[in-house]
Design an enzyme around this catalytic site. Structure first.
Site, PDB file in Angstrom:
ATOM      1  N   ILE A   1     -20.413   1.031  -5.443  1.00 28.69           N
ATOM      2  CA  ILE A   1     -20.141  -0.046  -6.397  1.00 28.69           C
ATOM      3  C   ILE A   1     -19.521   0.572  -7.642  1.00 28.69           C
ATOM      4  CG2 ILE A   1     -22.507   0.053  -7.335  1.00 28.69           C
ATOM      5  CD1 ILE A   1     -22.237  -2.995  -7.871  1.00 28.69           C
TER       6      ILE A   1
ATOM      7  N   THR B   1     -16.482  -0.458  -2.125  1.00 25.57           N
ATOM      8  CA  THR B   1     -16.040  -1.695  -2.760  1.00 25.57           C
ATOM      9  C   THR B   1     -15.237  -1.351  -4.003  1.00 25.57           C
ATOM     10  OG1 THR B   1     -17.936  -1.933  -4.251  1.00 25.57           O
ATOM     11  CG2 THR B   1     -18.172  -2.839  -2.022  1.00 25.57           C
TER      12      THR B   1
ATOM     13  N   ILE C   1     -22.293   5.285  -7.158  1.00 26.38           N
ATOM     14  CA  ILE C   1     -21.664   4.631  -8.298  1.00 26.38           C
ATOM     15  C   ILE C   1     -20.241   5.170  -8.434  1.00 26.38           C
ATOM     16  CG2 ILE C   1     -21.806   4.101 -10.745  1.00 26.38           C
ATOM     17  CD1 ILE C   1     -24.165   3.057  -9.013  1.00 26.38           C
ATOM     18  N   LYS C   2     -19.266   4.253  -8.401  1.00 23.56           N
ATOM     19  CA  LYS C   2     -17.857   4.661  -8.473  1.00 23.56           C
ATOM     20  C   LYS C   2     -17.413   4.778  -9.933  1.00 23.56           C
ATOM     21  CE  LYS C   2     -14.765   3.176  -5.477  1.00 23.56           C
ATOM     22  NZ  LYS C   2     -13.923   2.280  -4.639  1.00 23.56           N
ATOM     23  N   ILE C   3     -16.832   5.928 -10.244  1.00 25.76           N
ATOM     24  CA  ILE C   3     -16.314   6.202 -11.582  1.00 25.76           C
ATOM     25  C   ILE C   3     -14.881   6.701 -11.437  1.00 25.76           C
ATOM     26  CG2 ILE C   3     -16.567   7.629 -13.651  1.00 25.76           C
ATOM     27  CD1 ILE C   3     -19.553   7.800 -13.057  1.00 25.76           C
TER      28      ILE C   3
END
Length: 371
Positions: free
Chosen positions: A108, A44, A139-141
């Protein structure tokens, strides 16, 4: 099950859907993609959530509950998006169990306004991880300069990470280093490295969209012949970087301690030029140990008429280097292109996030009966 998607899975390519909405979850369409088209994960981003929430009706009950509780818009957006992601994690729990956590992942992204804030990114990454509370979340960074130390710190805390918005080979090398630093810190802290997963999202079609425009402006036969080649060449060279990284003594030490490699993930793989084959950035990037995340339209095309899973990356490095050299000879500055794409990528997510917050605020106000 599609024979084309099965062939890709057999070649070591994980197919992830680049889309999520509550409607997908409640209708069962997301679960169906696992059974019918070998979907093994979901990504996402702020644009995807902005589009999902614009549909409105699926979120009306939760928005009303949040409004009644007096939630502000920033709290509300976290509550809404983490619920979708947690529910999607449940949908993919079986895939995660079957693959020992390698697949079945749902991503996310941290608030895009934190793209240049290391401490803020670390804090929100931990918040999102705790809020989703599922082992198969990523976790998207973003791979901005400020994102790199955040990536290391989040991994060091035992949180699995999807590094996003990578366009540049040198930046990708820095991402690999940030990944290794994070695992080394996790190892020193006594964490179980086998539980920490990561992918590095290398964007593809946006590279062609930018460079093709420059080639068309040049307009020579030589320039026009290079259209549609830069994105694949850049990504294939990224895979060479990946291979070099897992062949290093530094990686061997971590692997001996149970670490899993950070898989390359091909993102932005829906074609933007309708003249190109609609499976170009899938069939052209087949290599073991990779992920390809795509919109449903592209997944449908792959399932219907994709290739046979033949490796199209190994052995392509010399030809890929030649493509980038030819672009440079025409005066196209690689460093300037990738820098522009990164800035635009962050900006696009900022704009989508602002739109999402504005629309959600309006929905909260309406639920409270405010003008």
């Amino acid at each position: 099950m599609s024979t084309h998607t099965s062939a890709l899975a057999g070649a070591g390519v994980s197919l992830w859907l680049d889309d999520l909405s509550r409607e997908r979850l409640t209708s069962g369409s997301l679960a169906a993609l696992i059974e019918d088209k070998d979907a093994s994960g979901v990504t996402t981003n702020p644009s995807i959530f902005a589009a999902a929430l614009s549909q409105g009706e699926s979120y009306a009950v939760q928005v009303a509950e949040l409004a009644a509780a007096g939630a502000d818009v920033d709290t509300a957006v976290v509550e809404i998006t983490t619920r979708d992601v947690a529910d999607a994690c449940d949908v993919f729990a079986g895939v995660a169990a079957a693959t020992d956590g390698v697949d079945g992942r749902v991503s996310i992204e941290v608030d895009p306004r934190l793209a240049h804030d290391t401490a803020g990114t670390v804090a929100q990454a931990k918040e999102l991880f705790a809020k989703v509370a599922k082992d198969n979340v990523l976790i998207k960074i973003p791979a901005t300069p400020e994102g790199l130390p955040a990536i290391s710190e989040v991994l060091a805390a035992g949180i699995s990470v999807n590094v996003t918005l990578i366009f540049d080979l040198e930046r990708y090398r820095a991402v690999v280093n940030a990944f290794l630093v994070g695992l080394e810190k996790a190892k020193a802290a006594g964490l179980d490295l086998s539980k920490i997963h990561s992918v590095a999202s290398f964007f593809v079609s946006r590279v062609d969209a930018e460079i093709d425009g420059r080639l068309e402006a040049i307009g020579t036969e030589e320039a026009l012949a290079l259209r549609g080649k830069a994105g694949l060449a850049n990504a294939r060279l990224a895979y060479q970087v990946f291979e070099e990284s897992i062949d290093s003594e530094r990686w061997a030490t971590l692997a001996d301690a149970g670490a899993r490699p950070q898989r390359p993930l091909w993102a932005s793989t829906g074609v933007k030029n309708p003249a190109y084959p609609d499976t170009l950035y899938v069939d052209g990037l087949v290599a073991p140990g990779t992920v390809n995340t795509m919109p449903e339209k592209t997944l449908d095309a792959v399932a219907d008429h994709g290739g046979d899973g033949t490796d199209t990356v190994s052995g392509s490095y010399e030809a890929s280097d030649a493509v980038l050299d030819a672009l440079a000879a025409l005066g196209i500055d690689y460093d300037e292109v990738v820098s522009k794409l990164e800035s635009e990528g962050v900006e696009k997510f900022d704009v989508a996030w602002a739109e999402l917050l504005e629309n959600l605020q309006a929905s909260l106000d309406a639920a409270r009966g405010e003008a």
